[in-house]
Design an enzyme around this catalytic site. Structure first.
Site, PDB file in Angstrom:
ATOM      1  N   SER A 141       0.847  -1.197   0.000  1.00  0.00           N
ATOM      2  CA  SER A 141       0.000   0.000   0.000  1.00  0.00           C
ATOM      3  C   SER A 141       0.875   1.236   0.000  1.00  0.00           C
ATOM      4  O   SER A 141       1.945   1.257   0.627  1.00  0.00           O
ATOM      5  CB  SER A 141      -0.905   0.023   1.234  1.00  0.00           C
ATOM      6  OG  SER A 141      -1.560   1.284   1.346  1.00  0.00           O
ATOM      7  N   TYR A 155      -2.695  -0.192  10.065  1.00  0.00           N
ATOM      8  CA  TYR A 155      -2.624  -0.608   8.658  1.00  0.00           C
ATOM      9  C   TYR A 155      -1.271  -0.232   8.067  1.00  0.00           C
ATOM     10  O   TYR A 155      -0.644  -1.038   7.357  1.00  0.00           O
ATOM     11  CB  TYR A 155      -3.751   0.054   7.873  1.00  0.00           C
ATOM     12  CG  TYR A 155      -3.826  -0.382   6.430  1.00  0.00           C
ATOM     13  CD1 TYR A 155      -4.204  -1.681   6.094  1.00  0.00           C
ATOM     14  CD2 TYR A 155      -3.526   0.499   5.393  1.00  0.00           C
ATOM     15  CE1 TYR A 155      -4.281  -2.089   4.777  1.00  0.00           C
ATOM     16  CE2 TYR A 155      -3.595   0.108   4.065  1.00  0.00           C
ATOM     17  CZ  TYR A 155      -3.972  -1.189   3.763  1.00  0.00           C
ATOM     18  OH  TYR A 155      -4.042  -1.585   2.450  1.00  0.00           O
TER      19      TYR A 155
END
Length: 246
Positions: A141, A155
């Site tokens: 990501s 995250y």
């Protein structure tokens, strides 16, 4: 469009979103593709039909990304069914949003099990059966590169771990000619993070383009890293984020 003809691929979490787009893109370029799924058998079956429509073999394997044993068994099963393994795409993952004070221990354990332990175990299993000269590609990501807002500490940590793992894998597997790289998507229009969802406006504000990316745009980066043109690319991150990191 035939640069992957005869290659044998496994895409974890390949029933929806980016994983599905990657699986179909690999098949379109000549690869036979197995996918894993957990809670969406109908979606997995639809992806297999798309793979077969491209004239390639497709196969779906049920595996919970949080279950290390199931993840490793799925890699072994894919190798058996396909008759080998040339390309491994470590895609299965989960999102998480929460301020540091609000993240429960159970959520910490869940996210790390799926986004860190699962990919590591899958890569470990794949390394044992991947052909020399093969490819490992991990879906990370852009949050690992730039965290543009609050609530993303867990995250971001999990996706940063993928970057570190990837660099180690590049060293561990380099003697066999196996490359290992990370594709880091930015905001991408999927069921997990829809372009018309409640967080979409805030995400677009951090982009150079006033739009989300598409799964096909991320899949194109995976196809590049899987192909012969990327034979000297390893241990790095390819960020597909519409300028989020600029």
């Amino acid at each position: 469009m035939t640069e992957l003809t005869g290659k044998l691929a496994l895409v974890t979490g390949g029933s929806r979103g980016i994983g599905a787009a990657v699986a179909v893109a690999l098949a379109d370029r000549g690869a036979d593709v197995a996918i894993t799924y957990h809670s969406s058998p109908d979606d997995a079956a639809a992806v297999v039909k798309q793979i077969e429509a491209a004239g390639r073999r497709g196969f779906a394997i049920e595996a919970d990304a949080a279950d290390a044993g199931a993840v490793a068994a799925a890699v072994t099963r894919a190798h058996e069914v396909l008759g080998g393994l040339d390309l491994f795409v470590n895609n299965a993952g989960v999102g998480s949003v929460g301020m540091i004070d609000d993240v429960a221990l159970e959520e910490l354990d869940r996210v790390l099990a799926i986004n860190v332990r699962g990919p590591y175990v899958a890569a470990q299993a794949a390394s044992r059966v991947l052909a020399d000269g093969g490819r490992m590609i991990h879906i990370g990501s852009c949050i690992a590169e730039r965290n543009a807002g609050p609530g993303m500490s867990l995250y971001a940590m999990s996706k940063s771990a993928v970057v570190g793992m990837n660099k180690g894998l590049a060293r561990d597997l380099g003697a066999r000619g196996i490359t290992s790289n990370v594709v880091q998507p930015g905001p991408t229009d999927t069921a997990m993070n829809p372009a018309d969802g409640p967080y979409a406006g805030a995400q677009r504000a951090h982009l150079a383009f006033d739009r989300f990316g598409t799964p096909d745009e991320v899949a194109a980066a995976v196809v590049y890293l899987a192909g012969p043109a990327a034979s000297y690319v390893t241990g790095t991150e390819l960020t597909i984020d519409g300028g989020h990191s600029a």
